[in-house]
Motif scaffolding. Structure first.
Motif, PDB file in Angstrom:
ATOM      1  N   ALA A 298      48.279  39.544  26.674  1.00  0.00           N
ATOM      2  CA  ALA A 298      47.333  38.911  27.588  1.00  0.00           C
ATOM      3  C   ALA A 298      46.465  39.959  28.275  1.00  0.00           C
ATOM      4  O   ALA A 298      45.241  39.799  28.392  1.00  0.00           O
ATOM      5  CB  ALA A 298      48.088  38.095  28.636  1.00  0.00           C
ATOM      6  N   GLY A 299      47.092  41.069  28.702  1.00  0.00           N
ATOM      7  CA  GLY A 299      46.318  42.121  29.339  1.00  0.00           C
ATOM      8  C   GLY A 299      45.296  42.710  28.387  1.00  0.00           C
ATOM      9  O   GLY A 299      44.140  42.952  28.756  1.00  0.00           O
ATOM     10  N   HIS A 300      45.741  42.916  27.145  1.00  0.00           N
ATOM     11  CA  HIS A 300      44.839  43.479  26.137  1.00  0.00           C
ATOM     12  C   HIS A 300      43.648  42.555  25.912  1.00  0.00           C
ATOM     13  O   HIS A 300      42.489  42.996  25.897  1.00  0.00           O
ATOM     14  CB  HIS A 300      45.634  43.674  24.851  1.00  0.00           C
ATOM     15  N   ILE A 301      43.937  41.247  25.747  1.00  0.00           N
ATOM     16  CA  ILE A 301      42.849  40.287  25.502  1.00  0.00           C
ATOM     17  C   ILE A 301      41.917  40.225  26.711  1.00  0.00           C
ATOM     18  O   ILE A 301      40.691  40.135  26.574  1.00  0.00           O
ATOM     19  CB  ILE A 301      43.444  38.901  25.165  1.00  0.00           C
ATOM     20  N   LEU A 302      42.510  40.328  27.915  1.00  0.00           N
ATOM     21  CA  LEU A 302      41.692  40.305  29.130  1.00  0.00           C
ATOM     22  C   LEU A 302      40.733  41.489  29.144  1.00  0.00           C
ATOM     23  O   LEU A 302      39.528  41.343  29.420  1.00  0.00           O
ATOM     24  CB  LEU A 302      42.625  40.361  30.334  1.00  0.00           C
TER      25      LEU A 302
END
Lengths: 97, 196, 251
Positions: free
Chosen positions: C185-189
């Motif tokens: 999720a952090g990466h996609i954010l």
């Protein structure tokens, strides 16, 4: 909620009518994914807010036990957050798998 | 209101399932391209790295760090003990100094008291002698004054008598017997209160 | 409206192999990051001086060790858990450095945003705490889990089933999914805001919004560093808690 449902309804309708099966899968998957993650975020959001609020209250009342409270707070957050993350995984599955 | 929604959702799910089956049939394993599914080679390198790191930490990296931390803890403990020992030594030494100081102070007080007593006695003696001298001088002066007065009176008496006789004879116009008058004047002067 | 072209997720998390296509030893970026997560702590520990008065790198190294001791083992297990320090320290370091590559330029990919490493670590955690339970309590560990003595007899099959499911399935599943999903999720954010910055930059007058999107990107980068640390900490802490529940299963 009803808005989301009607969106999914319409999307599925459109998907059924004019798209191929692959596109239909993509479109309905995207709509379902959005709903899945949105719904999955509600409960953990409330839960984590309550949890952290109570933890801050505990720390304010007993600053000497702030370390223990913080550790347990992170544990609680980790357990609560797991629900939202499972929703996120479902989102990824629906959207991309 | 609810029924079409439920129907639609089930239709939706059916579409999804159908599409998924078709995808699986076509791709022959859509699951391998899922972002969820772990990849074997990545896991291989992960396991390799983790195992190597664990063994390194367990046997090579951690022991020296723990040794130096234990050494430091031991050193700090030893230093603390030494400091506590030194502190107790300081406390006993300072108590001793206090004792000595108290003794010295008492001694000094005694000396001071003694000196003060001596000085007081000396003062009393000096003051007494001075008072005695003053008294003696005062008595001497008093007697001297008294004798002076007596002498002055004695020397004045005949003159006063003569003056009085002269004045009286001048007033009366005749001479007076000096000896009788003189005895009267002498009597008056000697005892002025009961002859008037 | 902005013509936001979002790349397909396969391009975000799947990387080409450098060699060994189709073989188990095929090395891609995730493998490189795993190796770096091995090399960096090793070098840090080896290079740091071992002096009575610490300074510089030695402070960091000893701080990490002390952090695991004081913040993970002591609250979760107590003094009897100090013998698990190497395992928990390794887990923390491996996860933290794997996560940290999320914000390191030229990588920009957390190793734990792929399911491989979290799954392996969660299964390792499962094996560790189950084997500790068997070692400490023998077969009674399994019996106490499946037939808990602290509930009424009528409820025992149900509670036992739930307990078995919790211990053997849900715990490792939640561990793996927590780490994986947080990092993904952090990466996609970060990717989303990076793409947004580029789109805004090339979108004519809308470029005036660039400070907002870029500031958000910087803030999110800082937040992701925090999340990298937090997830490594939580993983080690939860493993310690599970080890403790195997050591002292007296609910």
């Amino acid at each position: 909620m009803s808005v989301l449902t009607s969106i999914a309804y319409q999307v599925a309708e459109v998907a059924q009518e004019s798209f191929t099966a692959d596109e239909a899968k993509q479109v309905s998957g995207a709509a379902g994914a959005g709903m899945a993650y949105g719904l999955a975020a509600i409960g953990p959001g409330i839960g984590i807010g309550y949890l952290v609020g109570q933890a801050v209250q505990a720390m304010a009342r007993q600053p000497e036990s702030a370390g223990t409270v913080r550790t347990n707070m992170f544990l609680g957050i980790a357990f609560t957050e797991a629900l939202a993350l499972i929703g996120f995984v479902v989102f990824i599955l629906l959207k991309f798998a | 209101m609810l029924t079409p929604v439920v129907t639609q959702i089930s239709v939706n799910a059916a579409t999804l399932l159908l599409a998924a089956e078709e995808g699986a049939e076509e791709g022959g394993g859509g699951i391998t391209s899922s972002p969820i599914w772990p990849s074997g080679s990545e896991m291989f390198w992960g396991i390799l790295s983790f195992t190597a790191l664990y063994l390194l930490v367990r046997f090579v990296l951690l022991p020296p760090v723990q040794r130096i931390r234990n050494d430091r803890a031991a050193t700090i403990q030893a230093d603390k003990d030494a400091a506590a020992l030194a502190r107790s030594k300081v406390a006993s030494a300072s108590a001793e100094v206090e004792d000595q100081l108290a003794g010295v102070r008492a001694e000094a007080q005694a000396v001071i008291d003694e000196a003060r007593g001596e000085a007081e006695a000396e003062r009393q003696r000096l003051v007494g002698r001075a008072e005695r001298e003053v008294n003696a001088m005062r008595e001497l002066a008093t007697t001297e004054i008294a004798t002076e007065r007596e002498e002055a009176l004695a020397s004045l008496r005949p003159q006063v008598a003569d003056l009085a006789v002269g004045a009286a004879s001048r007033v009366t116009g005749r001479s007076m017997q000096s000896s009788t008058v003189r005895s009267k004047v002498d009597e008056y002067l000697t005892n002025p209160s009961n002859s008037n | 409206m902005l013509g936001l072209e979002y790349p397909p997720i396969e391009n975000l998390v799947e990387w080409p192999n450098y060699f060994g296509d189709g073989q188990i030893w095929a090395l891609n970026k995730i493998g490189i990051i795993s190796l770096l997560a091995l090399i960096i702590p090793t070098v840090m520990f080896l290079v740091s001086k071992k002096e009575l008065v610490p300074g510089g790198l030695q402070n960091i190294v000893e701080g990490v060790v002390e952090f695991i001791e004081e913040q993970v083992i002591m609250p979760a297990i107590g003094a009897q858990g100090l013998k698990y320090l190497p395992l928990l320290l390794t887990m923390f370091l491996f996860i933290f450095f794997g996560n940290l590559f999320e914000v390191i330029p030229t990588f920009h990919m957390p190793a734990n945003a792929r399911m491989a490493n979290p799954l392996f670590l969660a299964l390792l955690s499962l094996v560790v705490y189950v084997s500790i339970g068997f070692k400490e309590h023998g077969f009674a560990f399994l019996k106490d889990t499946a037939w808990p003595g602290f509930v009424p007899v009528g409820l025992r099959p149900l509670v036992g089933l739930i307990e078995l499911l919790t211990v053997f399935v849900l715990r490792p599943f939640a561990l793996a999914v927590r780490l994986f999903a947080n990092m993904l999720a952090g990466h996609i954010l970060l990717v989303t805001f990076g793409v947004l910055c580029i789109s805004v930059f090339t979108a004519g007058i809308i470029v005036i919004l660039l400070p907002l999107t870029f500031g958000m990107l910087v803030l999110l980068t800082a937040f992701e560093i925090f999340v990298s640390f937090l997830q490594a900490f939580v993983f080690a802490l939860l493993t310690a808690v599970f080890i403790d529940s195997s050591l002292n299963p007296a609910h």
